[in-house]
Design an enzyme around this catalytic site. Sequence first.
Site, PDB file in Angstrom:
ATOM      1  N   PRO A  75       0.873  -1.229  -0.109  1.00 13.61           N
ATOM      2  CA  PRO A  75      -0.229   0.001  -0.084  1.00 13.61           C
ATOM      3  C   PRO A  75       0.934   1.558   0.094  1.00 13.61           C
ATOM      4  CG  PRO A  75      -0.540  -1.339   1.724  1.00 13.61           C
ATOM      5  CD  PRO A  75       0.801  -1.894   1.373  1.00 13.61           C
ATOM      6  N   GLU A  76       0.248   2.480  -0.326  1.00 10.86           N
ATOM      7  CA  GLU A  76       1.256   3.629  -0.628  1.00 10.86           C
ATOM      8  C   GLU A  76       0.424   4.665   0.119  1.00 10.86           C
ATOM      9  OE1 GLU A  76       1.795   4.682  -4.544  1.00 10.86           O
ATOM     10  OE2 GLU A  76       1.915   2.856  -5.172  1.00 10.86           O
TER      11      GLU A  76
END
Length: 273
Positions: free
Chosen positions: A2-3
């Site tokens: 995830p970012e």
Amino acid sequence: MPELPEVETTRLKIEPYLKGRRLAHLEHGASLRYQDTHLAAGRTVARLSRRGKYLLLELEDPGEDPLHLVVHLGMTGGFRFQATPHTRVTLHLEDAEPLYFQDSRRFGKMVVVKPGQYAGMPTLAGMGPEPLSDDFTEAGFVRALAGGNKMVKPWLLSQAPVAGVGNIYADESLWAARIHPAQTRLKKAEVKRLYTAIRETMQAAVLAGGSTLSDGSYQQPDGLDGLFQARHNVYDRAGKPCNRCGTPIQKTVLAQRGTHFCPHCQILDTGRA
């Protein structure tokens, strides 16, 4: 993955559940990936913050120095309100049902440290400003990027010029700014466009709950998908028409990362090398 948008969405969903509650203990079986978690036992979660792609659970205990439980979600990590087959860590709470950390590919990490003692986490220690904060200024971004001889996408992924931009949102922001991912020696006007693109892309992605890709590895803590993938202009769209000019999107590998761009809208100026 995830970012920043996915991690921020996670923070927004679990902070109301954890804030003010006391951790009884953290249950797991991988001490190399989850270090010194015993130090969190008996402490109250005062606040949840985020730095780039890292979650910081700020822990307090009367008469003791504060501690941070630093969480990196890795590639497939995320919190859930119910256990799953990929649960790796269980956060037992004294007055509520547990919170579960799942991670199918086992790249996630947790460590308890004193605030700011991130020497063992060089990416976190050397991270640039938050893209949605006042610390992220156009002038500072121009100083960091304009005229440099590094390829722009790998430089963004280093987290040094700005925090939290990973593979998805680097591709999306560069498309919005009409900059080729391998371009070096950016002009000031290009950096200014990229600055605006990063802020707008990140804000929109957070509001949409992040991006859930076809592998389904990221979901929000309550099991909902993110919605921003429906607004991707280049990422994971190889061969599909550019939403701006209709040219098929191309995919290449840059710094060992799959990279998507429009060859018509994002032209590489090799004369700047």
